[in-house]
Design a protein around this motif. Structure first.
Motif, PDB file in Angstrom:
ATOM      1  N   ALA A  39       0.752  -1.241   0.051  1.00 32.72           N
ATOM      2  CA  ALA A  39      -0.164   0.011   0.162  1.00 32.72           C
ATOM      3  C   ALA A  39       0.756   1.331  -0.104  1.00 32.72           C
ATOM      4  O   ALA A  39       0.572   2.382  -0.688  1.00 32.72           O
ATOM      5  CB  ALA A  39      -0.583   0.024   1.478  1.00 32.72           C
ATOM      6  N   TYR A  40       1.930   0.951   0.993  1.00 38.25           N
ATOM      7  CA  TYR A  40       3.180   2.942   0.933  1.00 38.25           C
ATOM      8  C   TYR A  40       3.362   3.030   0.013  1.00 38.25           C
ATOM      9  O   TYR A  40       3.479   3.441  -0.757  1.00 38.25           O
ATOM     10  CB  TYR A  40       4.083   2.338   1.522  1.00 38.25           C
ATOM     11  N   GLY A  42       1.659   1.987  -3.429  1.00 45.36           N
ATOM     12  CA  GLY A  42       1.049   2.497  -4.197  1.00 45.36           C
ATOM     13  C   GLY A  42       0.351   1.356  -5.322  1.00 45.36           C
ATOM     14  O   GLY A  42      -0.471   1.545  -5.981  1.00 45.36           O
ATOM     15  N   ASP A  45      -3.944   1.176  -4.823  1.00 48.96           N
ATOM     16  CA  ASP A  45      -5.515   2.239  -4.801  1.00 48.96           C
ATOM     17  C   ASP A  45      -6.350   1.624  -5.727  1.00 48.96           C
ATOM     18  O   ASP A  45      -5.509   0.527  -6.667  1.00 48.96           O
ATOM     19  CB  ASP A  45      -3.709   3.132  -5.451  1.00 48.96           C
ATOM     20  N   GLY A  46      -6.981   1.730  -4.984  1.00 52.31           N
ATOM     21  CA  GLY A  46      -8.441   1.537  -6.086  1.00 52.31           C
ATOM     22  C   GLY A  46      -8.536   0.262  -6.145  1.00 52.31           C
ATOM     23  O   GLY A  46      -9.147  -0.017  -6.898  1.00 52.31           O
ATOM     24  N   ARG A  47      -8.113  -0.504  -5.335  1.00 52.86           N
ATOM     25  CA  ARG A  47      -8.115  -2.175  -4.978  1.00 52.86           C
ATOM     26  C   ARG A  47      -8.503  -2.115  -3.840  1.00 52.86           C
ATOM     27  O   ARG A  47      -8.637  -1.660  -2.930  1.00 52.86           O
ATOM     28  CB  ARG A  47      -7.007  -3.353  -5.858  1.00 52.86           C
ATOM     29  N   PHE A  63      -4.964   3.876   4.724  1.00 49.24           N
ATOM     30  CA  PHE A  63      -4.912   3.663   3.400  1.00 49.24           C
ATOM     31  C   PHE A  63      -6.289   4.398   2.757  1.00 49.24           C
ATOM     32  O   PHE A  63      -7.180   3.953   2.280  1.00 49.24           O
ATOM     33  CB  PHE A  63      -4.560   2.512   2.411  1.00 49.24           C
ATOM     34  N   HIS A  65      -7.283   5.032   0.096  1.00 49.93           N
ATOM     35  CA  HIS A  65      -8.242   4.460  -1.545  1.00 49.93           C
ATOM     36  C   HIS A  65      -7.761   3.252  -1.560  1.00 49.93           C
ATOM     37  O   HIS A  65      -8.462   2.480  -3.264  1.00 49.93           O
ATOM     38  CB  HIS A  65      -6.773   5.315  -2.231  1.00 49.93           C
ATOM     39  N   VAL A  66      -7.898   2.155  -0.515  1.00 52.52           N
ATOM     40  CA  VAL A  66      -8.163   1.086  -0.652  1.00 52.52           C
ATOM     41  C   VAL A  66      -8.975   0.390  -0.205  1.00 52.52           C
ATOM     42  O   VAL A  66      -8.757   0.668   0.829  1.00 52.52           O
ATOM     43  CB  VAL A  66      -6.497   0.508   0.011  1.00 52.52           C
ATOM     44  N   ARG A  67      -9.655  -0.132  -0.341  1.00 53.42           N
ATOM     45  CA  ARG A  67     -10.570  -0.606  -0.061  1.00 53.42           C
ATOM     46  C   ARG A  67     -10.479  -2.385   0.594  1.00 53.42           C
ATOM     47  O   ARG A  67     -10.678  -3.207   0.446  1.00 53.42           O
ATOM     48  CB  ARG A  67     -11.698  -1.186  -1.002  1.00 53.42           C
TER      49      ARG A  67
END
Length: 244
Positions: A39-40, A42, A45-47, A63, A65-67
């Motif tokens: 995650a750090y 990137g 992101d968006g996943r 985070f 932007h992460v689900r």
């Protein structure tokens, strides 16, 4: 394989290495807190992603932007995959072997490691101490009885009657011990045996369906598509090609 302390991001060198590997087509996989490193960098992101249940809230806050999916054993996007605790790391690795090399080879590895080739349910079933019913009312004898009769039309009512339980109590015990329903567990076992037969035999689809208790090729195709996202024919072609 893990990233601690989770509050500290990886060095710029590590982030560059992860991004470079991913951009070159390398499959990137994390175990437990290793999801923080991805995650750090990137890469999530968006996943959807997961990590150990005890870290899920901190991950989600850090985070946005992460689900975060806190109640699964692993999440696989093909190029990037994340798993829950260390035990779930084995589940993810077995899933990747199964996807790359087929169910029979994965089952062989699982036997040598003395572990199930596929574990049911999510990780939250392990986040609290087991209550006495989970220990005293083990489902192991019932599961063994059912797996020896997958070619027969075994129903949930048959399972409950054999175990001497009501259907409701049986469902509760499956949820407590396996994190899934009796029906879903039974379907998963039938599909797993069908995978093995498709890889290892030339039986027509109707015969495979009957052997695993799914009655017809049409039903086998429907169940296969729902569980694995592919058809029996496509699955057989893919793994027959890899074995040659």
């Amino acid at each position: 394989p893990g990233w601690l302390p989770v509050e500290e991001p990886p060095s710029p060198e590590v982030v560059r290495a992860l991004r470079r590997a991913h951009s070159h087509g390398t499959r990137v996989v994390s175990i437990c807190s290793g999801a923080f490193a991805l995650a750090y960098a990137g890469l999530l992101d968006g996943r959807r992603a997961t990590t150990h249940w005890a870290l899920a809230e901190r991950f989600a806050g850090r985070f946005p932007h992460v689900r975060m999916e806190p109640d699964v054993l692993y999440v696989d996007h093909g190029d990037v995959a994340t798993s829950a605790g260390a035990g779930a790391g084995f589940d993810l690795c077995m899933h990747l072997v199964r996807a790359d090399q087929g169910a029979r080879y994965a089952a062989h590895i699982a036997r040598t490691m003395v572990m199930p080739p596929h574990r049911e349910g999510g990780q939250l079933q392990y986040s609290a101490p087991p209550h006495p019913g989970q220990i005293d009312g083990t489902l192991a004898p019932l599961l063994e009885w059912v797996t020896g009769r997958l070619g027969e039309p075994v129903t949930i009512e048959d399972m409950a009657a054999w175990a001497g339980l009501s259907a409701r109590t049986l469902a509760r015990r499956f949820t407590d011990q396996l994190g899934t329903s009796p029906g879903q567990w039974l379907l998963t076992q039938r599909v797993a045996v069908a995978q093995d037969l498709l890889e290892s035999s030339d039986l027509p689809l109707d015969a495979v369906a009957r052997r695993v208790g799914l009655s017809s090729a049409t039903n086998l195709r429907r169940r296969f598509l729902n569980v694995l996202g592919t058809t029996p024919g496509a699955y057989r072609r893919a793994f027959r090609a890899r074995s040659r």
